[in-house]
Write a protein that holds these residues in place. Structure first.
Motif, PDB file in Angstrom:
ATOM      1  N   VAL A 145      -0.299   6.639   5.959  1.00 25.38           N
ATOM      2  CA  VAL A 145      -0.863   7.968   5.695  1.00 25.38           C
ATOM      3  C   VAL A 145      -0.178   9.014   6.574  1.00 25.38           C
ATOM      4  CG1 VAL A 145      -2.952   9.356   5.893  1.00 25.38           C
ATOM      5  CG2 VAL A 145      -3.072   7.060   4.918  1.00 25.38           C
ATOM      6  N   ALA A 146      -0.009   8.691   7.846  1.00 28.07           N
ATOM      7  CA  ALA A 146       0.651   9.617   8.771  1.00 28.07           C
ATOM      8  C   ALA A 146       2.126   9.778   8.420  1.00 28.07           C
ATOM      9  CB  ALA A 146       0.491   9.115  10.203  1.00 28.07           C
ATOM     10  N   ASP A 147       2.790   8.678   8.054  1.00 28.00           N
ATOM     11  CA  ASP A 147       4.212   8.750   7.694  1.00 28.00           C
ATOM     12  C   ASP A 147       4.426   9.623   6.457  1.00 28.00           C
ATOM     13  OD1 ASP A 147       4.861   7.142   9.809  1.00 28.00           O
ATOM     14  OD2 ASP A 147       5.009   5.291   8.622  1.00 28.00           O
ATOM     15  N   GLY A 183       5.842  13.977  -0.189  1.00 30.82           N
ATOM     16  CA  GLY A 183       5.927  12.966   0.854  1.00 30.82           C
ATOM     17  C   GLY A 183       5.235  11.695   0.410  1.00 30.82           C
ATOM     18  N   TRP A 184       5.801  10.544   0.767  1.00 28.13           N
ATOM     19  CA  TRP A 184       5.157   9.273   0.441  1.00 28.13           C
ATOM     20  C   TRP A 184       5.663   8.199   1.391  1.00 28.13           C
ATOM     21  CZ3 TRP A 184       8.101   5.055  -1.371  1.00 28.13           C
ATOM     22  CH2 TRP A 184       9.415   5.357  -1.748  1.00 28.13           C
ATOM     23  N   ALA A 185       4.879   7.157   1.558  1.00 28.96           N
ATOM     24  CA  ALA A 185       5.241   6.057   2.450  1.00 28.96           C
ATOM     25  C   ALA A 185       4.513   4.800   1.988  1.00 28.96           C
ATOM     26  CB  ALA A 185       4.872   6.384   3.899  1.00 28.96           C
ATOM     27  N   THR A 186       5.096   3.629   2.318  1.00 29.93           N
ATOM     28  CA  THR A 186       4.492   2.350   1.958  1.00 29.93           C
ATOM     29  C   THR A 186       4.346   1.486   3.202  1.00 29.93           C
ATOM     30  OG1 THR A 186       6.665   1.388   1.466  1.00 29.93           O
ATOM     31  CG2 THR A 186       5.447   2.393  -0.375  1.00 29.93           C
ATOM     32  N   ALA A 187       3.466   0.500   3.111  1.00 26.98           N
ATOM     33  CA  ALA A 187       3.263  -0.451   4.202  1.00 26.98           C
ATOM     34  C   ALA A 187       2.581  -1.688   3.634  1.00 26.98           C
ATOM     35  CB  ALA A 187       2.427   0.167   5.323  1.00 26.98           C
ATOM     36  N   ASP A 188       2.584  -2.765   4.433  1.00 25.46           N
ATOM     37  CA  ASP A 188       1.914  -3.990   4.009  1.00 25.46           C
ATOM     38  C   ASP A 188       0.481  -4.051   4.527  1.00 25.46           C
ATOM     39  OD1 ASP A 188       2.372  -4.330   6.676  1.00 25.46           O
ATOM     40  OD2 ASP A 188       3.463  -6.232   6.498  1.00 25.46           O
ATOM     41  N   HIS A 189      -0.038  -2.929   5.006  1.00 28.11           N
ATOM     42  CA  HIS A 189      -1.401  -2.874   5.506  1.00 28.11           C
ATOM     43  C   HIS A 189      -1.994  -1.510   5.155  1.00 28.11           C
ATOM     44  CE1 HIS A 189      -0.039  -0.127   8.666  1.00 28.11           C
ATOM     45  NE2 HIS A 189       0.999  -0.947   8.835  1.00 28.11           N
ATOM     46  N   LEU A 190      -3.309  -1.427   5.232  1.00 29.22           N
ATOM     47  CA  LEU A 190      -4.000  -0.178   4.899  1.00 29.22           C
ATOM     48  C   LEU A 190      -4.605   0.409   6.169  1.00 29.22           C
ATOM     49  CD1 LEU A 190      -4.697   1.678   2.565  1.00 29.22           C
ATOM     50  CD2 LEU A 190      -6.773   0.370   2.179  1.00 29.22           C
ATOM     51  N   ARG A 191      -3.709   0.770   7.100  1.00 32.53           N
ATOM     52  CA  ARG A 191      -4.153   1.434   8.318  1.00 32.53           C
ATOM     53  C   ARG A 191      -3.624   2.876   8.303  1.00 32.53           C
ATOM     54  NH1 ARG A 191      -2.945  -3.848  10.202  1.00 32.53           N
ATOM     55  NH2 ARG A 191      -0.874  -3.251  10.953  1.00 32.53           N
ATOM     56  N   THR A 192      -3.582   3.514   9.441  1.00 34.91           N
ATOM     57  CA  THR A 192      -3.254   4.935   9.491  1.00 34.91           C
ATOM     58  C   THR A 192      -1.765   5.212   9.317  1.00 34.91           C
ATOM     59  OG1 THR A 192      -5.114   5.252  10.999  1.00 34.91           O
ATOM     60  CG2 THR A 192      -3.508   7.020  10.886  1.00 34.91           C
ATOM     61  N   ARG A 239      -7.959   9.630  14.342  1.00 26.77           N
ATOM     62  CA  ARG A 239      -7.569  10.560  15.399  1.00 26.77           C
ATOM     63  C   ARG A 239      -6.073  10.868  15.332  1.00 26.77           C
ATOM     64  NH1 ARG A 239      -5.768  10.053  20.742  1.00 26.77           N
ATOM     65  NH2 ARG A 239      -6.433  11.756  22.131  1.00 26.77           N
ATOM     66  N   GLU A 240      -5.252   9.841  15.023  1.00 22.08           N
ATOM     67  CA  GLU A 240      -3.799  10.043  14.953  1.00 22.08           C
ATOM     68  C   GLU A 240      -3.439  11.066  13.885  1.00 22.08           C
ATOM     69  OE1 GLU A 240       0.270   7.560  13.761  1.00 22.08           O
ATOM     70  OE2 GLU A 240      -1.617   6.493  14.094  1.00 22.08           O
ATOM     71  N   ARG A 241      -4.055  10.951  12.727  1.00 26.41           N
ATOM     72  CA  ARG A 241      -3.749  11.895  11.660  1.00 26.41           C
ATOM     73  C   ARG A 241      -4.246  13.296  11.998  1.00 26.41           C
ATOM     74  NH1 ARG A 241      -6.663  13.635   7.363  1.00 26.41           N
ATOM     75  NH2 ARG A 241      -5.525  14.442   5.571  1.00 26.41           N
ATOM     76  N   THR A 242      -5.378  13.389  12.657  1.00 26.02           N
ATOM     77  CA  THR A 242      -5.905  14.699  13.046  1.00 26.02           C
ATOM     78  C   THR A 242      -4.957  15.395  14.012  1.00 26.02           C
ATOM     79  OG1 THR A 242      -8.173  13.897  12.755  1.00 26.02           O
ATOM     80  CG2 THR A 242      -7.864  15.892  14.068  1.00 26.02           C
ATOM     81  N   LEU A 243      -4.424  14.661  14.986  1.00 29.76           N
ATOM     82  CA  LEU A 243      -3.476  15.236  15.933  1.00 29.76           C
ATOM     83  C   LEU A 243      -2.190  15.659  15.233  1.00 29.76           C
ATOM     84  CD1 LEU A 243      -3.921  12.796  18.968  1.00 29.76           C
ATOM     85  CD2 LEU A 243      -4.747  15.157  18.762  1.00 29.76           C
ATOM     86  N   TYR A 246       0.839  -1.190   0.000  1.00 32.92           N
ATOM     87  CA  TYR A 246       0.000   0.000   0.000  1.00 32.92           C
ATOM     88  C   TYR A 246       0.882   1.252   0.000  1.00 32.92           C
ATOM     89  CZ  TYR A 246      -3.769  -3.230   0.988  1.00 32.92           C
ATOM     90  OH  TYR A 246      -4.672  -4.258   0.905  1.00 32.92           O
ATOM     91  N   LEU A 247       0.523   2.194  -0.842  1.00 36.26           N
ATOM     92  CA  LEU A 247       1.287   3.430  -1.028  1.00 36.26           C
ATOM     93  C   LEU A 247       0.418   4.627  -0.679  1.00 36.26           C
ATOM     94  CD1 LEU A 247       3.678   5.153  -2.188  1.00 36.26           C
ATOM     95  CD2 LEU A 247       2.574   4.901  -4.440  1.00 36.26           C
ATOM     96  N   ALA A 248       0.935   5.510   0.164  1.00 38.14           N
ATOM     97  CA  ALA A 248       0.261   6.773   0.512  1.00 38.14           C
ATOM     98  C   ALA A 248       1.131   7.924   0.030  1.00 38.14           C
ATOM     99  CB  ALA A 248       0.035   6.868   2.019  1.00 38.14           C
TER     100      ALA A 248
END
Length: 288
Positions: free
Chosen positions: A173-175, A161-170, A203-207, A147-149
């Motif tokens: 997006v925050a990274d 800015g961009w980040a990848t992960a093996d899951h589609l959680r927050t 909530r994490e992204r909002t903060l 997954y790419l954000a």
């Protein structure tokens, strides 16, 4: 040449009149008889060679509009229709975008955020880092999906800015947002526009946005045009890179994405909206 014209010439008749009757130019008749190509044919051959080189340098992605833009930057006089005709004759074509599967999962309980962009993704002629937009997508690999954000500056089209992960959680997006803030260090509040995916309303992204002086904006649910710039970026990425092969691992896909964003997308291809310039060129011009 037409046998009627040849017969007229051999019979001592008026070749000019014969050409007029058949609507053939005398220059074309003479060129055909001598076997010498005309100046337009010679010019078309030269342009085709240059068009082929530009198409290859673009990794086979440029269609007639962007090939024409490159030739204009080189002060090569030719029209877009001529470029399109020569590309068609040479069997050259740009890559077309495919329809992608959406990864948006709206959160019905998320707080309502205003749309501060209202589909206005035109470049800001005065400054960068006033509006960003972002989205997520997935890339298939043999290990599973990657997954790419992303965070993209709407003025220059620069992926800030961009980040990848093996899951589609927050986390990705925050990274990606942290990377954008760390790299660009905007001095004034910046708008960050996204869809209403649950990762973007967490909530994490909002903060994080509050701490970074970022104003959050969101388009409507199931309205892809409300975040058209981010959608367009992923369509280009998949068309030019991730859909061209199947990736053996997430690490291989991530390495290829990094090279494509940092070394190709930002520095090489011309983008139509900022006046057929690269993101790096646009920001350099704006700074000057």
């Amino acid at each position: 040449m037409h046998p009627f014209i040849e017969a007229e010439k051999q019979g001592g008749h008026n070749v000019k009149r014969a050409c007029e009757l058949l609507k053939v130019s005398r220059a074309a008749f003479c060129a055909r008889r001598t076997g010498t190509p005309g100046p337009r044919v010679v010019r078309d051959t030269e342009l085709t060679q240059r068009i082929t080189a530009v198409h290859e340098q673009s990794r086979g992605t440029y269609g007639a509009p962007r090939v024409h833009a490159v030739l204009q930057r080189e002060a090569t006089a030719c029209g877009r229709r001529r470029v399109a005709r020569l590309m068609r004759l040479a069997g050259l074509a740009g890559r077309h975008r495919r329809r992608r599967h959406r990864t948006t999962i709206p959160d019905p309980h998320a707080a309502t955020r205003p749309d501060l962009v209202l589909r206005d993704f035109q470049p800001d002629p005065t400054a960068t880092d006033t509006r960003w937009c972002g989205d997520t997508t997935s890339i298939a690999t043999e290990e599973g999906r990657l997954y790419l954000a992303t965070v993209i500056d709407t003025a220059s089209r620069h992926v800030v800015g961009w980040a990848t992960a093996d899951h589609l959680r927050t986390e990705p997006v925050a990274d990606a947002l942290r990377a954008a803030c760390r790299t660009r260090r905007p001095t004034d509040p910046v708008i960050f526009h996204s869809d209403r995916d649950c990762q973007y309303t967490s909530r994490e992204r909002t903060l994080l946005a509050t701490e970074s002086d970022v104003r959050l904006s969101a388009g409507r649910t199931r309205q892809c045009w409300d975040n058209a710039l981010a959608e367009s970026f992923f369509a280009t990425l998949k068309n030019e890179l991730t859909d061209t092969r199947f990736w053996p691992s997430r690490a291989a896909a991530r390495t290829a994405i990094s090279e494509w964003i940092e070394s190709w997308y930002t520095l090489q291809p011309l983008h139509s909206t900022p006046g057929y310039r690269t993101p790096a060129d646009y920001e350099t011009t704006l700074a000057a």
